[in-house]
Design an enzyme around this catalytic site. Structure first.
Site, short mmCIF file in Angstrom:
data_model
loop_
_atom_site.label_atom_id
_atom_site.label_comp_id
_atom_site.label_asym_id
_atom_site.label_seq_id
_atom_site.Cartn_x
_atom_site.Cartn_y
_atom_site.Cartn_z
N SER A 124 -12.12 18.35 -6.90
CA SER A 124 -10.92 18.05 -7.68
C SER A 124 -9.87 17.37 -6.81
CB SER A 124 -10.36 19.38 -8.21
OG SER A 124 -9.04 19.22 -8.64
N TYR A 148 -6.91 28.05 -6.71
CA TYR A 148 -7.99 27.25 -7.31
C TYR A 148 -8.33 26.07 -6.40
CZ TYR A 148 -10.03 23.57 -10.19
OH TYR A 148 -10.82 22.54 -10.66
N LYS A 152 -11.88 24.88 -4.01
CA LYS A 152 -12.56 23.58 -3.95
C LYS A 152 -12.64 23.10 -2.49
CE LYS A 152 -13.31 23.10 -8.34
NZ LYS A 152 -14.68 23.22 -8.86
N1 LIG Z 1 -11.26 19.78 -16.43
C1 LIG Z 1 -10.55 19.37 -15.40
O1 LIG Z 1 -9.40 18.98 -15.56
C2 LIG Z 1 -11.15 19.36 -14.02
C3 LIG Z 1 -10.54 18.61 -13.01
C4 LIG Z 1 -11.10 18.62 -11.72
C5 LIG Z 1 -12.23 19.38 -11.46
N2 LIG Z 1 -12.79 20.12 -12.45
C6 LIG Z 1 -13.98 20.92 -12.16
O2 LIG Z 1 -15.04 20.48 -12.97
C7 LIG Z 1 -15.89 21.57 -13.29
C8 LIG Z 1 -16.09 21.64 -14.80
O3 LIG Z 1 -14.82 21.77 -15.41
P1 LIG Z 1 -14.68 21.89 -16.99
O4 LIG Z 1 -13.36 21.32 -17.34
O5 LIG Z 1 -15.89 21.37 -17.66
O6 LIG Z 1 -14.59 23.47 -17.12
P2 LIG Z 1 -15.23 24.45 -18.20
O7 LIG Z 1 -14.58 25.78 -18.03
O8 LIG Z 1 -15.23 23.83 -19.55
O9 LIG Z 1 -16.75 24.52 -17.70
C9 LIG Z 1 -17.15 25.38 -16.66
C10 LIG Z 1 -18.36 26.13 -17.16
O10 LIG Z 1 -18.85 26.97 -16.11
C11 LIG Z 1 -19.19 28.23 -16.68
N3 LIG Z 1 -19.09 29.20 -15.59
C12 LIG Z 1 -17.98 29.58 -14.89
N4 LIG Z 1 -18.30 30.48 -13.95
C13 LIG Z 1 -19.64 30.68 -14.04
C14 LIG Z 1 -20.55 31.51 -13.32
N5 LIG Z 1 -20.14 32.33 -12.36
N6 LIG Z 1 -21.86 31.45 -13.65
C15 LIG Z 1 -22.29 30.64 -14.65
N7 LIG Z 1 -21.46 29.84 -15.37
C16 LIG Z 1 -20.15 29.87 -15.07
C17 LIG Z 1 -18.22 28.45 -17.82
O11 LIG Z 1 -18.69 29.34 -18.79
C18 LIG Z 1 -18.07 27.02 -18.36
O12 LIG Z 1 -19.03 26.76 -19.37
C19 LIG Z 1 -15.25 22.81 -12.69
O13 LIG Z 1 -15.86 23.05 -11.44
C20 LIG Z 1 -13.81 22.38 -12.49
O14 LIG Z 1 -13.20 23.09 -11.44
C21 LIG Z 1 -12.29 20.11 -13.73
#
Ligand SMILES: NC(=O)c1ccc[n+]([C@@H]2O[C@H](COP(=O)([O-])OP(=O)(O)OC[C@H]3O[C@@H](n4cnc5c(N)ncnc54)[C@H](O)[C@@H]3O)[C@@H](O)[C@H]2O)c1
Length: 337
Positions: A124, A148, A152
């Site tokens: 991120s 958070y 990362k």
């Molecule tokens: N959405 C954003 O703005 C953004 C920005 C930068 C980075 N990210 C990163 O991208 C990735 C995906 O983000 P997203 O927005 O799709 O989030 P999201 O919460 O929609 O998806 C994450 C998924 O991981 C699953 N999960 C969490 N912990 C788990 C575990 N211990 N075991 C199995 N499954 C687990 C959740 O149920 C969920 O379905 C994350 O790593 C997040 O940190 C997101």
């Protein structure tokens, strides 16, 4: 390739599953549904026109993760699964370090044991912390300013140490800026639980009448209109970048760390205006105080992704807003609609 997508039921993961299947890969989804719904799966299968194996597993259950890797003959892992709310991470740091950092170590150990040597990680822009730099290149010094972001940062370092120790293991670290929007079908999109933490889902819920007005967190930042600046990126562009990163790992056999953004920053007020223009709606909003953990400006220099992956964003702000609203208006209650 046979690809395991951890967090594949989540927002970015679900869009990436489709992008990978469009390139001919076989995808297995692993998710514990802590922040997603199993109801996404039939929709994904309908869009892909193929069944998608699903494993309801927590990442920290390393033995089961190992069994999944072996039984599905996995060649590569794309690792989205994490907790991602900045505010919540300030309140529950241990849960964040356990889920995100311990979860990733557990996954990497299972991959090592199963000899799976290709890895793509969701990092991120948060790893750049609160920085003075106008645009952020991959060499910008890193420093997270909330738990958070620190998860990362720590995971990036763990991956780099592992790559140094095992030169057969190749990893892509993708630093996302602000993903928004939804699949153009309106069948899958961002479905936050409770009150949305991010701007776009909040905007959508105000537009649908589910929430009265949008709170803008601070208009006293040193930016042209005083509101925070972010580099918003269409989730379809982001999803495609994962397939590109995997191609790179396969063809070049080199590690990779790249920013994924558009290279242009928009303020909260810009975003409200774009949403109103794209969807011919009015968004009631009010300015309130700053939110802890927020930074002034985050904007990518996406040059390296272009150079190494031939990847560039293709969607503009109006398309992001139109697609986000299509998803929201077709699914006012998300996957429970
Ligand atoms: N959405 C954003 O703005 C953004 C920005 C930068 C980075 N990210 C990163 O991208 C990735 C995906 O983000 P997203 O927005 O799709 O989030 P999201 O919460 O929609 O998806 C994450 C998924 O991981 C699953 N999960 C969490 N912990 C788990 C575990 N211990 N075991 C199995 N499954 C687990 C959740 O149920 C969920 O379905 C994350 O790593 C997040 O940190 C997101």
């Amino acid at each position: 390739m046979n690809i395991l997508v951890t967090g594949g039921a989540g927002y970015i993961g679900s869009h990436t599953v489709l992008a990978l299947m469009e390139r001919g890969h076989h995808v297995v989804v692993l998710d514990n549904f802590s922040n997603s719904s199993p109801k996404v799966m039939p929709r994904l299968e309908a869009l892909a026109g193929n069944p998608i194996p699903l494993c309801q597993v927590d990442l920290r259950d390393g033995d089961t993760v190992f069994d999944v890797l072996v039984s599905h003959k996995i060649d590569a892992v794309i690792h989205f699964a994490a907790l991602k709310a900045v505010g919540e991470s300030c309140e529950q740091p241990l849960q964040y370090f356990d889920n995100n950092v311990s979860g990733t170590i557990s996954l990497l150990l299972a991959m090592q044991k199963a000899n799976v040597l290709r890895f793509v990680f969701s990092s991120s822009a948060m790893v750049y912390g609160d920085t003075e730099h106008e645009t952020l290149s991959e060499n910008t010094p890193r420093s997270a300013n909330n738990p958070y972001g620190r998860t990362k940062l720590m995971i990036e370092e763990i991956i780099q140490d592992h790559c140094a120790a095992d030169t057969n293991f190749k990893a892509a670290i993708l630093r996302y800026f602000n993903p928004v929007g939804a699949h153009p079908s309106g069948m899958i999109g961002e479905d936050p639980r409770g009150t949305p933490n991010n701007l776009m889902p909040y905007l959508c819920q105000v537009a649908s009448g589910k929430r009265e007005k949008l709170s803008v967190f601070g208009n006293d930042y040193p930016t042209p209109d005083g509101t925070g600046l972010r580099d918003y990126l269409h989730v379809m562009d982001l999803a495609r970048a994962h397939a590109d990163a995997l191609d790179y790992l396969q063809s070049q056999s080199k590690n990779l760390t790249v920013n994924l953004g558009t290279g242009s920053a928009s303020s909260v007020l810009d975003m409200i205006h774009a949403f109103e223009q794209a969807n011919k709606l009015k968004i009631p909003h009010e300015i309130i105080g700053r939110r802890p953990g927020d930074v002034t400006r985050l904007c990518a220099d996406p040059g390296l992704a272009k150079e190494l992956l031939s990847w560039e964003s293709r969607h503009d702000l109006l398309q992001m807003c139109a697609d986000a609203w299509r998803w929201q208006s077709k699914n006012p209650e998300g996957y429970n609609s």
